[in-house]
Design a protein around this motif. Sequence first.
Motif, short mmCIF file in Angstrom:
data_model
loop_
_atom_site.label_atom_id
_atom_site.label_comp_id
_atom_site.label_asym_id
_atom_site.label_seq_id
_atom_site.Cartn_x
_atom_site.Cartn_y
_atom_site.Cartn_z
N VAL A 40 5.68 13.97 -1.66
CA VAL A 40 4.83 14.07 -0.47
C VAL A 40 4.90 15.50 0.06
O VAL A 40 5.96 16.10 0.13
N SER A 41 3.74 16.04 0.41
CA SER A 41 3.64 17.41 0.92
C SER A 41 3.88 17.44 2.43
O SER A 41 3.18 16.75 3.18
N TYR A 42 4.84 18.24 2.86
CA TYR A 42 5.13 18.41 4.28
C TYR A 42 4.86 19.84 4.74
O TYR A 42 5.15 20.18 5.88
N HIS A 43 4.30 20.66 3.84
CA HIS A 43 4.07 22.07 4.16
C HIS A 43 2.70 22.52 3.68
O HIS A 43 2.17 21.99 2.70
N ALA A 44 2.17 23.52 4.35
CA ALA A 44 1.00 24.26 3.88
C ALA A 44 1.47 25.69 3.69
O ALA A 44 2.46 26.13 4.31
N TYR A 45 0.79 26.45 2.85
CA TYR A 45 1.20 27.81 2.52
C TYR A 45 0.03 28.77 2.66
O TYR A 45 -1.12 28.42 2.41
N TYR A 46 0.38 29.99 3.02
CA TYR A 46 -0.57 31.10 3.05
C TYR A 46 -0.04 32.13 2.06
O TYR A 46 1.15 32.46 2.08
N ILE A 47 -0.91 32.64 1.18
CA ILE A 47 -0.49 33.61 0.17
C ILE A 47 -0.80 35.02 0.65
O ILE A 47 -1.96 35.38 0.83
N LYS A 48 0.24 35.79 0.86
CA LYS A 48 0.05 37.21 1.19
C LYS A 48 -0.07 38.02 -0.09
O LYS A 48 -0.87 38.93 -0.19
N LYS A 49 0.76 37.66 -1.09
CA LYS A 49 0.76 38.38 -2.37
C LYS A 49 1.08 37.39 -3.48
O LYS A 49 2.00 36.58 -3.34
N GLY A 50 0.31 37.47 -4.57
CA GLY A 50 0.60 36.63 -5.72
C GLY A 50 -0.48 35.60 -6.00
O GLY A 50 -1.51 35.57 -5.33
N ILE A 51 -0.20 34.77 -6.99
CA ILE A 51 -1.12 33.71 -7.41
C ILE A 51 -0.33 32.42 -7.58
O ILE A 51 0.78 32.42 -8.13
N VAL A 52 -0.94 31.33 -7.14
CA VAL A 52 -0.36 29.99 -7.28
C VAL A 52 -1.38 29.14 -8.03
O VAL A 52 -2.59 29.31 -7.85
N GLU A 91 2.63 25.70 -8.42
CA GLU A 91 3.61 26.58 -9.05
C GLU A 91 3.13 28.02 -8.94
O GLU A 91 1.95 28.30 -9.13
N THR A 92 4.06 28.93 -8.65
CA THR A 92 3.71 30.34 -8.60
C THR A 92 3.52 30.87 -10.02
O THR A 92 4.25 30.48 -10.92
N ILE A 93 2.53 31.73 -10.19
CA ILE A 93 2.30 32.36 -11.50
C ILE A 93 2.95 33.74 -11.52
O ILE A 93 3.53 34.15 -12.51
N GLU A 94 2.86 34.43 -10.41
CA GLU A 94 3.45 35.76 -10.24
C GLU A 94 4.52 35.65 -9.15
O GLU A 94 4.53 34.68 -8.40
N PRO A 95 5.37 36.67 -9.02
CA PRO A 95 6.22 36.71 -7.82
C PRO A 95 5.29 36.72 -6.60
O PRO A 95 4.27 37.40 -6.59
N CYS A 96 5.63 35.94 -5.61
CA CYS A 96 4.74 35.76 -4.46
C CYS A 96 5.45 36.04 -3.14
O CYS A 96 6.66 35.83 -3.01
N ILE A 97 4.67 36.48 -2.18
CA ILE A 97 5.08 36.48 -0.78
C ILE A 97 4.20 35.42 -0.12
O ILE A 97 2.98 35.53 -0.09
N LEU A 98 4.86 34.37 0.33
CA LEU A 98 4.16 33.24 0.94
C LEU A 98 4.64 33.06 2.37
O LEU A 98 5.74 33.46 2.72
N TYR A 99 3.78 32.44 3.16
CA TYR A 99 4.16 32.02 4.50
C TYR A 99 3.98 30.50 4.54
O TYR A 99 2.91 29.99 4.26
N LYS A 100 5.08 29.81 4.88
CA LYS A 100 5.10 28.35 4.88
C LYS A 100 5.03 27.85 6.32
O LYS A 100 5.67 28.40 7.21
N ILE A 101 4.25 26.79 6.52
CA ILE A 101 4.18 26.16 7.84
C ILE A 101 4.38 24.66 7.67
O ILE A 101 3.93 24.08 6.68
N ASN A 102 5.06 24.06 8.62
CA ASN A 102 5.36 22.63 8.57
C ASN A 102 4.20 21.80 9.11
O ASN A 102 3.43 22.27 9.96
N LYS A 103 4.13 20.59 8.66
CA LYS A 103 3.05 19.68 9.02
C LYS A 103 2.89 19.50 10.54
O LYS A 103 1.77 19.57 11.04
#
Length: 193
Positions: A40-52, A91-103
Amino acid sequence: MFEHIKNKFPFPKEKWRKFLGCFERMEISAKTLLLKEGEVSYHAYYIKKGIVRAWYNNDGKDVTFQFFLENTMFSSLESFKKGLPSMVSFETIEPCILYKINKPDVEAFLEDVYENKDLRTLFMDALFERIFDYMKHFFSFIKDTPQQRYINLAQQKPEIIKRVPQHYIASYLGVTTVHLSRIKSKILKETSL
Protein backbone atom coordinates in the motif's frame (compact mmCIF):
# COMPACT_ATOMS: atom_id res chain seq x y z
CA MET A 1 12.06 23.89 -7.07
CA PHE A 2 8.29 23.38 -7.14
CA GLU A 3 7.66 26.40 -9.39
CA HIS A 4 5.68 24.53 -12.04
CA ILE A 5 3.32 23.16 -9.35
CA LYS A 6 3.00 26.58 -7.73
CA ASN A 7 2.14 28.07 -11.11
CA LYS A 8 -0.63 25.51 -11.62
CA PHE A 9 -2.11 26.03 -8.15
CA PRO A 10 -2.08 29.71 -7.13
CA PHE A 11 -2.37 29.35 -3.34
CA PRO A 12 -1.49 32.11 -0.88
CA LYS A 13 2.22 32.04 0.08
CA GLU A 14 1.62 30.88 3.66
CA LYS A 15 -0.29 27.81 2.46
CA TRP A 16 2.52 27.00 0.01
CA ARG A 17 5.14 27.33 2.75
CA LYS A 18 3.18 24.96 4.96
CA PHE A 19 2.66 22.44 2.15
CA LEU A 20 6.26 22.54 0.90
CA GLY A 21 7.50 22.16 4.48
CA CYS A 22 5.88 18.69 4.52
CA PHE A 23 8.30 17.31 1.91
CA GLU A 24 11.34 15.28 2.99
CA ARG A 25 14.41 15.49 0.70
CA MET A 26 15.93 12.12 -0.23
CA GLU A 27 19.01 11.19 -2.24
CA ILE A 28 18.44 7.73 -3.67
CA SER A 29 20.79 5.51 -5.65
CA ALA A 30 19.86 3.91 -8.97
CA LYS A 31 17.86 0.65 -8.88
CA THR A 32 16.16 1.55 -5.56
CA LEU A 33 12.66 0.17 -5.11
CA LEU A 34 10.42 2.93 -3.71
CA LEU A 35 7.20 0.92 -3.68
CA LYS A 36 6.74 -2.77 -4.37
CA GLU A 37 3.77 -4.13 -6.30
CA GLY A 38 1.22 -5.38 -3.76
CA GLU A 39 2.22 -2.92 -1.02
CA VAL A 40 0.00 0.00 0.00
CA SER A 41 1.30 3.44 -0.97
CA TYR A 42 1.52 5.98 1.87
CA HIS A 43 3.72 8.49 0.05
CA ALA A 44 3.82 10.65 -3.05
CA TYR A 45 7.11 11.80 -4.57
CA TYR A 46 8.41 14.80 -6.47
CA ILE A 47 11.46 14.25 -8.71
CA LYS A 48 14.03 17.02 -8.61
CA LYS A 49 16.70 14.97 -10.41
CA GLY A 50 16.63 11.54 -12.03
CA ILE A 51 14.20 9.10 -13.60
CA VAL A 52 11.78 6.65 -11.99
CA ARG A 53 9.93 3.87 -13.74
CA ALA A 54 6.63 2.19 -12.92
CA TRP A 55 6.55 -1.53 -13.67
CA TYR A 56 4.59 -4.67 -12.90
CA ASN A 57 5.26 -8.38 -12.92
CA ASN A 58 3.57 -10.34 -15.71
CA ASP A 59 4.14 -14.06 -15.11
CA GLY A 60 7.69 -13.47 -13.91
CA LYS A 61 8.43 -10.89 -16.61
CA ASP A 62 9.20 -7.29 -15.65
CA VAL A 63 6.97 -4.94 -17.74
CA THR A 64 7.71 -1.20 -17.68
CA PHE A 65 4.51 0.82 -17.71
CA GLN A 66 5.59 4.45 -17.35
CA PHE A 67 8.58 6.73 -16.84
CA PHE A 68 8.68 9.80 -14.59
CA LEU A 69 11.25 12.55 -15.20
CA GLU A 70 12.31 15.71 -13.37
CA ASN A 71 9.63 18.10 -12.09
CA THR A 72 7.04 15.35 -11.87
CA MET A 73 5.01 14.14 -8.92
CA PHE A 74 4.03 10.49 -8.83
CA SER A 75 2.49 7.83 -6.64
CA SER A 76 0.44 4.70 -7.09
CA LEU A 77 -2.79 6.68 -7.34
CA GLU A 78 -5.29 3.89 -6.68
CA SER A 79 -3.25 2.62 -3.75
CA PHE A 80 -2.53 6.08 -2.32
CA LYS A 81 -6.14 7.24 -2.57
CA LYS A 82 -8.00 4.07 -1.58
CA GLY A 83 -5.46 2.14 0.51
CA LEU A 84 -5.46 -0.75 -1.98
CA PRO A 85 -2.39 -2.82 -2.80
CA SER A 86 -0.43 -1.12 -5.57
CA MET A 87 -0.70 -2.65 -9.03
CA VAL A 88 2.82 -1.41 -9.89
CA SER A 89 6.28 -1.04 -8.42
CA PHE A 90 8.31 2.18 -8.58
CA GLU A 91 12.07 1.97 -9.06
CA THR A 92 14.75 4.59 -9.67
CA ILE A 93 16.65 4.22 -12.95
CA GLU A 94 19.30 6.84 -12.19
CA PRO A 95 20.53 8.24 -8.88
CA CYS A 96 17.70 10.55 -7.85
CA ILE A 97 16.96 13.51 -5.66
CA LEU A 98 13.38 13.05 -4.56
CA TYR A 99 11.05 14.84 -2.20
CA LYS A 100 8.67 12.54 -0.32
CA ILE A 101 5.38 13.62 1.22
CA ASN A 102 3.09 11.57 3.45
CA LYS A 103 -0.53 10.83 2.67
CA PRO A 104 -2.06 12.92 5.53
CA ASP A 105 -0.16 16.01 4.31
CA VAL A 106 -1.38 15.50 0.74
CA GLU A 107 -4.94 15.01 2.00
CA ALA A 108 -4.76 18.31 3.93
CA PHE A 109 -3.51 20.06 0.78
CA LEU A 110 -6.30 18.51 -1.30
CA GLU A 111 -8.92 19.71 1.20
CA ASP A 112 -7.78 23.26 0.47
CA VAL A 113 -7.87 22.53 -3.27
CA TYR A 114 -11.41 21.13 -3.11
CA GLU A 115 -12.70 24.17 -1.20
CA ASN A 116 -11.77 26.44 -4.12
CA LYS A 117 -13.67 25.70 -7.37
CA ASP A 118 -10.93 27.14 -9.63
CA LEU A 119 -8.16 25.18 -7.88
CA ARG A 120 -10.30 22.03 -7.98
CA THR A 121 -10.67 22.44 -11.75
CA LEU A 122 -6.90 22.93 -12.16
CA PHE A 123 -6.20 19.84 -10.04
CA MET A 124 -8.65 17.71 -12.03
CA ASP A 125 -7.09 18.94 -15.29
CA ALA A 126 -3.65 17.88 -14.03
CA LEU A 127 -5.00 14.48 -13.00
CA PHE A 128 -6.69 13.97 -16.36
CA GLU A 129 -3.39 14.83 -18.09
CA ARG A 130 -1.82 11.79 -16.45
CA ILE A 131 -4.83 9.61 -17.30
CA PHE A 132 -4.64 10.84 -20.89
CA ASP A 133 -0.96 9.75 -21.01
CA TYR A 134 -2.02 6.26 -19.86
CA MET A 135 -4.75 6.16 -22.50
CA LYS A 136 -2.38 7.24 -25.30
CA HIS A 137 0.09 4.53 -24.30
CA PHE A 138 -2.67 1.90 -24.14
CA PHE A 139 -4.17 2.87 -27.52
CA SER A 140 -0.74 2.95 -29.16
CA PHE A 141 -0.50 -0.81 -28.44
CA ILE A 142 -3.75 -1.32 -30.33
CA LYS A 143 -3.20 0.90 -33.35
CA ASP A 144 0.58 1.45 -33.77
CA THR A 145 3.39 -0.86 -34.77
CA PRO A 146 6.32 -1.19 -32.37
CA GLN A 147 8.36 0.95 -34.79
CA GLN A 148 5.73 3.71 -34.68
CA ARG A 149 5.61 3.50 -30.87
CA TYR A 150 9.39 3.97 -30.78
CA ILE A 151 9.22 6.94 -33.19
CA ASN A 152 6.44 8.53 -31.11
CA LEU A 153 8.46 8.07 -27.91
CA ALA A 154 11.58 9.54 -29.54
CA GLN A 155 9.61 12.57 -30.76
CA GLN A 156 7.49 13.17 -27.66
CA LYS A 157 9.96 12.22 -24.90
CA PRO A 158 13.52 12.26 -26.30
CA GLU A 159 15.00 12.38 -22.78
CA ILE A 160 13.78 8.83 -22.20
CA ILE A 161 15.56 7.61 -25.34
CA LYS A 162 18.78 9.34 -24.24
CA ARG A 163 18.80 8.37 -20.56
CA VAL A 164 16.90 5.11 -20.04
CA PRO A 165 18.56 1.71 -20.59
CA GLN A 166 17.38 -0.07 -23.74
CA HIS A 167 15.89 -3.07 -21.94
CA TYR A 168 13.46 -0.77 -20.07
CA ILE A 169 12.52 1.02 -23.29
CA ALA A 170 11.96 -2.33 -25.02
CA SER A 171 9.72 -3.45 -22.15
CA TYR A 172 7.79 -0.15 -22.30
CA LEU A 173 7.25 -0.61 -26.04
CA GLY A 174 6.22 -4.27 -25.64
CA VAL A 175 9.16 -5.72 -27.59
CA THR A 176 12.37 -7.61 -26.85
CA THR A 177 15.71 -5.81 -26.78
CA VAL A 178 16.67 -7.65 -29.99
CA HIS A 179 13.51 -6.38 -31.71
CA LEU A 180 14.23 -2.85 -30.45
CA SER A 181 17.73 -3.03 -31.96
CA ARG A 182 16.21 -4.07 -35.29
CA ILE A 183 13.70 -1.20 -35.14
CA LYS A 184 16.47 1.31 -34.47
CA SER A 185 18.61 -0.11 -37.30
CA LYS A 186 15.69 0.05 -39.72
CA ILE A 187 14.92 3.66 -38.77
CA LEU A 188 18.59 4.58 -39.16
CA LYS A 189 18.70 3.01 -42.66
CA GLU A 190 15.48 4.77 -43.70
CA THR A 191 16.69 8.17 -42.51
CA SER A 192 20.10 7.82 -44.19
CA LEU A 193 18.66 7.04 -47.64
